[in-house]
Scaffold this motif. Structure first.
Motif, short mmCIF file in Angstrom:
data_model
loop_
_atom_site.label_atom_id
_atom_site.label_comp_id
_atom_site.label_asym_id
_atom_site.label_seq_id
_atom_site.Cartn_x
_atom_site.Cartn_y
_atom_site.Cartn_z
N SER A 144 0.84 -1.20 0.00
CA SER A 144 0.00 0.00 0.00
C SER A 144 0.87 1.25 0.00
N LEU A 145 0.34 2.32 -0.53
CA LEU A 145 1.04 3.59 -0.51
C LEU A 145 0.94 4.20 0.89
N ASP A 146 1.91 5.06 1.23
CA ASP A 146 1.84 5.74 2.53
C ASP A 146 0.59 6.60 2.64
N SER A 147 0.14 7.10 1.48
CA SER A 147 -1.06 7.95 1.49
C SER A 147 -2.31 7.14 1.83
N GLU A 148 -2.22 5.79 1.65
CA GLU A 148 -3.37 4.96 1.95
C GLU A 148 -3.33 4.50 3.41
N SER A 149 -3.43 5.47 4.30
CA SER A 149 -3.38 5.11 5.72
C SER A 149 -4.47 5.84 6.50
N GLY A 150 -5.63 5.97 5.88
CA GLY A 150 -6.74 6.66 6.56
C GLY A 150 -7.59 5.69 7.35
N ILE A 151 -8.21 6.19 8.42
CA ILE A 151 -9.18 5.42 9.20
C ILE A 151 -10.56 5.94 8.80
N PHE A 152 -11.38 5.08 8.18
CA PHE A 152 -12.69 5.52 7.71
C PHE A 152 -13.81 5.21 8.70
N ALA A 153 -13.65 4.15 9.47
CA ALA A 153 -14.70 3.78 10.43
C ALA A 153 -14.06 3.01 11.57
N CYS A 154 -14.62 3.15 12.77
CA CYS A 154 -14.17 2.33 13.89
C CYS A 154 -15.37 2.05 14.78
N MET A 155 -15.29 0.92 15.48
CA MET A 155 -16.44 0.49 16.28
C MET A 155 -15.98 -0.49 17.34
N PHE A 156 -16.54 -0.38 18.56
CA PHE A 156 -16.32 -1.39 19.59
C PHE A 156 -17.31 -2.54 19.36
N ASP A 157 -16.84 -3.77 19.65
CA ASP A 157 -17.81 -4.86 19.62
C ASP A 157 -18.70 -4.76 20.86
N HIS A 158 -19.69 -5.66 20.98
CA HIS A 158 -20.66 -5.50 22.07
C HIS A 158 -20.08 -5.85 23.44
N SER A 159 -18.97 -6.58 23.47
CA SER A 159 -18.31 -6.83 24.76
C SER A 159 -17.41 -5.65 25.14
N GLU A 160 -17.16 -4.75 24.21
CA GLU A 160 -16.32 -3.56 24.37
C GLU A 160 -14.87 -3.91 24.68
N SER A 161 -14.49 -5.17 24.40
CA SER A 161 -13.10 -5.58 24.62
C SER A 161 -12.29 -5.53 23.33
N ARG A 162 -12.96 -5.31 22.20
CA ARG A 162 -12.28 -5.23 20.91
C ARG A 162 -12.68 -3.95 20.19
N LEU A 163 -11.71 -3.35 19.54
CA LEU A 163 -11.95 -2.17 18.71
C LEU A 163 -11.63 -2.55 17.28
N ILE A 164 -12.59 -2.39 16.38
CA ILE A 164 -12.41 -2.76 14.97
C ILE A 164 -12.31 -1.47 14.16
N THR A 165 -11.30 -1.39 13.28
CA THR A 165 -11.15 -0.20 12.44
C THR A 165 -11.16 -0.60 10.97
N ALA A 166 -11.76 0.25 10.14
CA ALA A 166 -11.79 0.05 8.69
C ALA A 166 -10.86 1.08 8.06
N GLU A 167 -9.93 0.64 7.22
CA GLU A 167 -8.84 1.52 6.83
C GLU A 167 -8.66 1.61 5.31
N ALA A 168 -7.85 2.60 4.93
CA ALA A 168 -7.62 2.89 3.51
C ALA A 168 -6.61 1.94 2.88
N ASP A 169 -5.89 1.15 3.69
CA ASP A 169 -4.95 0.19 3.11
C ASP A 169 -5.64 -1.14 2.81
N LYS A 170 -6.99 -1.11 2.73
CA LYS A 170 -7.85 -2.24 2.37
C LYS A 170 -7.96 -3.30 3.47
N THR A 171 -7.44 -2.98 4.67
CA THR A 171 -7.49 -3.96 5.76
C THR A 171 -8.49 -3.55 6.83
N ILE A 172 -8.81 -4.54 7.67
CA ILE A 172 -9.59 -4.30 8.89
C ILE A 172 -8.64 -4.65 10.03
N LYS A 173 -8.47 -3.74 10.98
CA LYS A 173 -7.57 -4.00 12.11
C LYS A 173 -8.40 -4.14 13.39
#
Length: 479
Positions: A423-452
């Motif tokens: 991925s390019l360095d420019s492709e490092s944006g965070i477009f969405a983030c959300m806690f799961d219902h247990s609030e122990s995990r944070l999920i992020t949707a990103e511009a490098d085509k991955t989910i972290k």
């Protein structure tokens, strides 16, 4: 005579009247007004009362016998006792002279403190803004008020990267976690919706049907339905038992940027680049309300059971709180100076936060009263998430994530995850983030085509990660 007057125009008559008036008063133009003793005395009395009322009761240091005689009788008696020589009447709480090495003179060799009876009399005569201190002196409470300081923030363990999920072929734009906390959904610029197992991160299903970027997804807690919207102007309802589209909601004139489900009634709310938000009856597909008032793209919408039931944020830099029954604006918040791209509601408090490139702002429902600014995330903020523990997460266009303490606004952690290889360095944006219902995990949707996926560091303690906190004076800007 009446006929003579009528012959002249109004302009001529007015001019003549002005000339007569000028001739009457022309001789007085350069003369000053004669001094009136009574008026001057009233003026000075008013000035004394208005400007010096708070200190008029204070006795004056005597510099001559004529000065002492000017004190009001009752106040003069407070500071004198029978047998006192008024020549050595000295006031204040420090012996005179106050400077070191200054010799005592005849005027300063004696120091008279007020008598006990005098103190009680003066306490009754003091204005309400003043009070007696324990030492017998006076203070002005408005001058002694302490500057506000930031309360100590709650300690939160730091968050660390736990898993990186790949599979999308375009920017990942949206996330939703299903009510049972078994799987989550993502929408992407590759025009697909993918369903992932939350525990393992493995792909369960891909849904195709949109013909442009999928900008919003939501899973219903009341029915087995998944809702999605995209830049193709489409809003779809997917039946997850058959994995196919069962309803379309037609009406938006441009790209649909976000959607949300009402928690208690079968209503879906969408917002669009056409500057409107639309309220849909899920079952009948009827457009119940078209919420108009924003003057630019409506980027985010949130629903809640309490009033106001709908909140929208727009690129016109305003937030609107809507009356769902009437379909009209209940309040417009204009504090932001740049586009409002995201709104998040606190899960327990009757408050919410909005994210913009200028600031994150916290607000109080139901009228949108401003609480405080969270400054420091100097980027375009695309997404916010908050959990019950008071951890607020902001994700930005430059790929940075900031963690905040909700109550104090203290920024306790900053994360900038490395972009994926290829991925390019420019492709490092965070477009969405959300806690799961247990609030122990944070999920992020990103511009490098991955989910972290992030989780709290279980090994961290307050001793190993102390709060780098200074109780500095608050600098909260009103707008």
């Amino acid at each position: 005579l009446l006929q003579d007057v009528q012959k002249h125009s109004v302009h001529t008559l007015v001019f003549r009247s002005l000339k007569r008036t000028h001739d009457m008063f022309v001789s007085d133009h350069a003369k000053s007004v004669a001094m009136d003793d009574e008026s001057f005395k009233i003026k000075m009395d008013v000035k004394l009362k208005a400007d010096y009322g708070a200190v008029l009761h204070m006795p004056v240091l005597k510099e001559g016998k004529d000065r002492v005689s000017q004190l009001p009788g009752s106040l003069h008696q407070i500071y004198t006792q029978p047998g006192d020589d008024p020549e050595y009447l000295i006031t204040g709480t420090h012996a005179y002279p106050s400077g070191p090495g200054v010799a005592l003179t005849a005027d300063t060799k004696m120091h008279r403190n007020p008598s006990e009876g005098g103190i009680h009399s003066m306490a009754l005569a003091l204005p309400p803004s003043q009070s007696l201190m324990e030492g017998g002196g006076t203070r002005n409470s408005s001058l002694m008020r302490k500057a506000p300081t930031m309360p100590k923030p709650q300690w939160h363990p730091p968050w660390k990267l736990f898993r990186v999920i790949s599979g999308h072929l375009g920017w990942v734009r949206s996330i939703a976690v299903e009510p049972g906390n078994q799987w989550f959904v993502t929408g992407s610029a590759d025009r697909t919706i993918k369903i992932w197992d939350l525990a393992s991160g493995k792909l369960k299903l891909s849904l195709t049907g949109h013909i442009s970027t999928v900008r919003g997804v939501a899973v219903s807690s009341r029915s087995p339905y998944l809702f999605s919207c995209g830049e193709d102007k489409q809003v779809k309802c997917w039946d997850l038992e058959y994995n196919k589209v069962i309803r379309h909601y037609h009406g938006h004139l441009s790209a649909v940027y976000d959607l949300d489900l009402h928690p208690t009634i079968d209503v879906l709310v969408t917002c669009s680049r056409d500057a409107t938000a639309r309220v849909w009856d899920i079952r009948t597909k009827a457009n119940v309300h078209t919420l108009t008032g924003h003057t630019n793209t409506v980027a985010t919408v949130r629903c809640q059971a309490a009033e106001p039931q709908i909140i929208t944020g727009s690129h016109d830099s305003t937030i609107r709180l809507w009356d769902l029954i009437a379909g009209k604006t209940r309040a417009t918040l204009t504090n932001h100076k740049k586009s409002v791209r995201t709104i998040v509601q606190h899960p327990r408090q009757y408050t919410f936060a909005s994210g913009s490139a200028d600031n994150i702002k916290q607000w109080m429902f139901p009228d949108g009263n401003f609480i405080q600014n969270l400054s420091g995330h100097n980027a375009i903020i695309n997404t916010l998430a908050v959990n019950s523990d008071g951890v607020l997460v902001s994700g930005a266009d430059n790929g940075t994530i900031h963690m905040w303490d909700w109550r104090t606004g203290y920024n306790f952690q900053r994360i900038h995850a490395a972009v994926q290889p290829g991925s390019l360095d420019s492709e490092s944006g965070i477009f969405a983030c959300m806690f799961d219902h247990s609030e122990s995990r944070l999920i992020t949707a990103e511009a490098d085509k991955t989910i972290k996926v992030y989780k709290e560091d279980d090994m961290a303690t307050e001793e190993s990660h102390p709060i780098n906190w200074k109780p500095e004076i608050l600098k909260r800007k009103r707008f």
